[in-house]
Write a protein that holds these residues in place. Sequence first.
Motif, PDB file in Angstrom:
ATOM      1  N   SER A  10       0.847  -1.193   0.000  1.00 35.86           N
ATOM      2  CA  SER A  10       0.000   0.000   0.000  1.00 35.86           C
ATOM      3  C   SER A  10       0.888   1.250   0.000  1.00 35.86           C
ATOM      4  O   SER A  10       2.040   1.216   0.411  1.00 35.86           O
ATOM      5  CB  SER A  10      -0.922  -0.003   1.210  1.00 35.86           C
ATOM      6  OG  SER A  10      -0.158   0.034   2.388  1.00 35.86           O
ATOM      7  N   ARG A  12       2.363   4.696   1.177  1.00 38.44           N
ATOM      8  CA  ARG A  12       2.597   5.390   2.444  1.00 38.44           C
ATOM      9  C   ARG A  12       2.202   6.847   2.188  1.00 38.44           C
ATOM     10  O   ARG A  12       2.903   7.576   1.505  1.00 38.44           O
ATOM     11  CB  ARG A  12       4.051   5.253   2.877  1.00 38.44           C
ATOM     12  CG  ARG A  12       4.429   3.809   3.128  1.00 38.44           C
ATOM     13  CD  ARG A  12       5.830   3.647   3.649  1.00 38.44           C
ATOM     14  NE  ARG A  12       6.826   3.977   2.640  1.00 38.44           N
ATOM     15  CZ  ARG A  12       8.128   3.774   2.792  1.00 38.44           C
ATOM     16  NH1 ARG A  12       8.592   3.254   3.911  1.00 38.44           N
ATOM     17  NH2 ARG A  12       8.972   4.095   1.836  1.00 38.44           N
ATOM     18  N   SER A  14      -0.067  10.467   3.633  1.00 41.04           N
ATOM     19  CA  SER A  14      -0.692  11.266   4.688  1.00 41.04           C
ATOM     20  C   SER A  14      -1.414  12.416   3.990  1.00 41.04           C
ATOM     21  O   SER A  14      -0.784  13.195   3.268  1.00 41.04           O
ATOM     22  CB  SER A  14       0.386  11.806   5.629  1.00 41.04           C
ATOM     23  OG  SER A  14      -0.161  12.703   6.551  1.00 41.04           O
ATOM     24  N   TRP A  29       3.551  11.908   0.331  1.00 43.95           N
ATOM     25  CA  TRP A  29       3.688  10.530  -0.153  1.00 43.95           C
ATOM     26  C   TRP A  29       5.128  10.114   0.046  1.00 43.95           C
ATOM     27  O   TRP A  29       6.045  10.841  -0.308  1.00 43.95           O
ATOM     28  CB  TRP A  29       3.299  10.472  -1.621  1.00 43.95           C
ATOM     29  CG  TRP A  29       3.511   9.169  -2.314  1.00 43.95           C
ATOM     30  CD1 TRP A  29       3.166   7.928  -1.869  1.00 43.95           C
ATOM     31  CD2 TRP A  29       4.095   8.971  -3.599  1.00 43.95           C
ATOM     32  NE1 TRP A  29       3.504   6.980  -2.800  1.00 43.95           N
ATOM     33  CE2 TRP A  29       4.075   7.606  -3.874  1.00 43.95           C
ATOM     34  CE3 TRP A  29       4.637   9.833  -4.553  1.00 43.95           C
ATOM     35  CZ2 TRP A  29       4.578   7.068  -5.058  1.00 43.95           C
ATOM     36  CZ3 TRP A  29       5.135   9.302  -5.721  1.00 43.95           C
ATOM     37  CH2 TRP A  29       5.100   7.929  -5.962  1.00 43.95           C
ATOM     38  N   TRP A  30       5.321   8.927   0.623  1.00 42.12           N
ATOM     39  CA  TRP A  30       6.656   8.401   0.880  1.00 42.12           C
ATOM     40  C   TRP A  30       6.820   7.115   0.082  1.00 42.12           C
ATOM     41  O   TRP A  30       6.513   6.019   0.566  1.00 42.12           O
ATOM     42  CB  TRP A  30       6.838   8.164   2.362  1.00 42.12           C
ATOM     43  CG  TRP A  30       8.191   7.741   2.799  1.00 42.12           C
ATOM     44  CD1 TRP A  30       9.384   7.894   2.153  1.00 42.12           C
ATOM     45  CD2 TRP A  30       8.513   7.077   4.034  1.00 42.12           C
ATOM     46  NE1 TRP A  30      10.415   7.378   2.890  1.00 42.12           N
ATOM     47  CE2 TRP A  30       9.899   6.865   4.055  1.00 42.12           C
ATOM     48  CE3 TRP A  30       7.742   6.645   5.106  1.00 42.12           C
ATOM     49  CZ2 TRP A  30      10.539   6.245   5.116  1.00 42.12           C
ATOM     50  CZ3 TRP A  30       8.380   6.025   6.158  1.00 42.12           C
ATOM     51  CH2 TRP A  30       9.773   5.826   6.168  1.00 42.12           C
ATOM     52  N   ARG A  32       8.535   3.869  -1.823  1.00 37.47           N
ATOM     53  CA  ARG A  32       9.561   2.921  -1.382  1.00 37.47           C
ATOM     54  C   ARG A  32      10.765   2.880  -2.316  1.00 37.47           C
ATOM     55  O   ARG A  32      11.788   2.323  -1.984  1.00 37.47           O
ATOM     56  CB  ARG A  32       8.941   1.536  -1.248  1.00 37.47           C
ATOM     57  CG  ARG A  32       7.970   1.452  -0.093  1.00 37.47           C
ATOM     58  CD  ARG A  32       7.273   0.092  -0.011  1.00 37.47           C
ATOM     59  NE  ARG A  32       6.499  -0.012   1.213  1.00 37.47           N
ATOM     60  CZ  ARG A  32       5.311   0.520   1.402  1.00 37.47           C
ATOM     61  NH1 ARG A  32       4.736   1.201   0.445  1.00 37.47           N
ATOM     62  NH2 ARG A  32       4.670   0.372   2.547  1.00 37.47           N
ATOM     63  N   GLU A  39       5.638   2.554  -8.344  1.00 41.56           N
ATOM     64  CA  GLU A  39       5.128   3.302  -7.194  1.00 41.56           C
ATOM     65  C   GLU A  39       3.784   3.995  -7.441  1.00 41.56           C
ATOM     66  O   GLU A  39       2.996   4.157  -6.522  1.00 41.56           O
ATOM     67  CB  GLU A  39       6.159   4.340  -6.737  1.00 41.56           C
ATOM     68  CG  GLU A  39       7.459   3.748  -6.223  1.00 41.56           C
ATOM     69  CD  GLU A  39       7.318   3.008  -4.917  1.00 41.56           C
ATOM     70  OE1 GLU A  39       6.363   3.271  -4.155  1.00 41.56           O
ATOM     71  OE2 GLU A  39       8.170   2.154  -4.633  1.00 41.56           O
ATOM     72  N   PRO A 112      12.762   6.917   9.023  1.00 43.46           N
ATOM     73  CA  PRO A 112      11.344   6.923   9.417  1.00 43.46           C
ATOM     74  C   PRO A 112      10.924   8.109  10.296  1.00 43.46           C
ATOM     75  O   PRO A 112       9.842   8.654  10.102  1.00 43.46           O
ATOM     76  CB  PRO A 112      11.178   5.596  10.161  1.00 43.46           C
ATOM     77  CG  PRO A 112      12.220   4.709   9.550  1.00 43.46           C
ATOM     78  CD  PRO A 112      13.381   5.613   9.254  1.00 43.46           C
ATOM     79  N   MET A 119       5.538  13.989   6.871  1.00 42.58           N
ATOM     80  CA  MET A 119       4.159  13.603   6.552  1.00 42.58           C
ATOM     81  C   MET A 119       3.167  14.399   7.393  1.00 42.58           C
ATOM     82  O   MET A 119       2.119  14.823   6.907  1.00 42.58           O
ATOM     83  CB  MET A 119       3.967  12.103   6.720  1.00 42.58           C
ATOM     84  CG  MET A 119       4.721  11.329   5.648  1.00 42.58           C
ATOM     85  SD  MET A 119       4.476   9.574   5.730  1.00 42.58           S
ATOM     86  CE  MET A 119       3.187   9.396   4.506  1.00 42.58           C
TER      87      MET A 119
END
Length: 184
Positions: A10, A12, A14, A29-30, A32, A39, A112, A119
């Motif tokens: 899914s 990542r 916010s 949006w973060w 991967r 992505e 992180p 975020m």
Amino acid sequence: MTTTLAPTLSARLSLTPKTTLAGRLDGAWWPRSRDLAAELPPLVDALEERFGRITRVAVNPTRWPVVPHKVAATGHTVHVGWFTEQDPDKLILLSYTIGRCDLLVIPPDTEPAAAARLMTAAAVPGSVLAAGALMSDEAATGRRMRDARSSEDAWDTDGGSAPAPLRHPVVGARMILLRGKPRR
């Protein structure tokens, strides 16, 4: 022979809460990786409930090694364009129903804790901060945090804090370290 596809992770993401306060960003949006073809589909899927069918995406090619012209999303194709004038830390998504969604793009290799701060900051309703400003602020905050930790480490290892005096094992008298040798 059966082909099994790897499960799609899914997005990542916010997003700003639905309010009347419009800001410069609609969230963050973060991803991967820096692979837009991989992505974008989970991002588009995650946004379609709130923003409707996403039809176009605009990026700055500085942050993406390959910018595909089209990306397959669930049930449709998303057209991807690139513009060097666009903020490199922002992604613009367009839909027929809502219009436009601007997201801060957090680099995939971001720690992180820093990603969480970004975020949260990007999802503040009515914020006037642009994507580049948020990234600059986070870079400065991260540097200050690293500098503070390294200053504390230097203080402790370079003689800034004196060790507690040692007790002589037999007599119980205090000893003071001078040039690395115990002295009574």
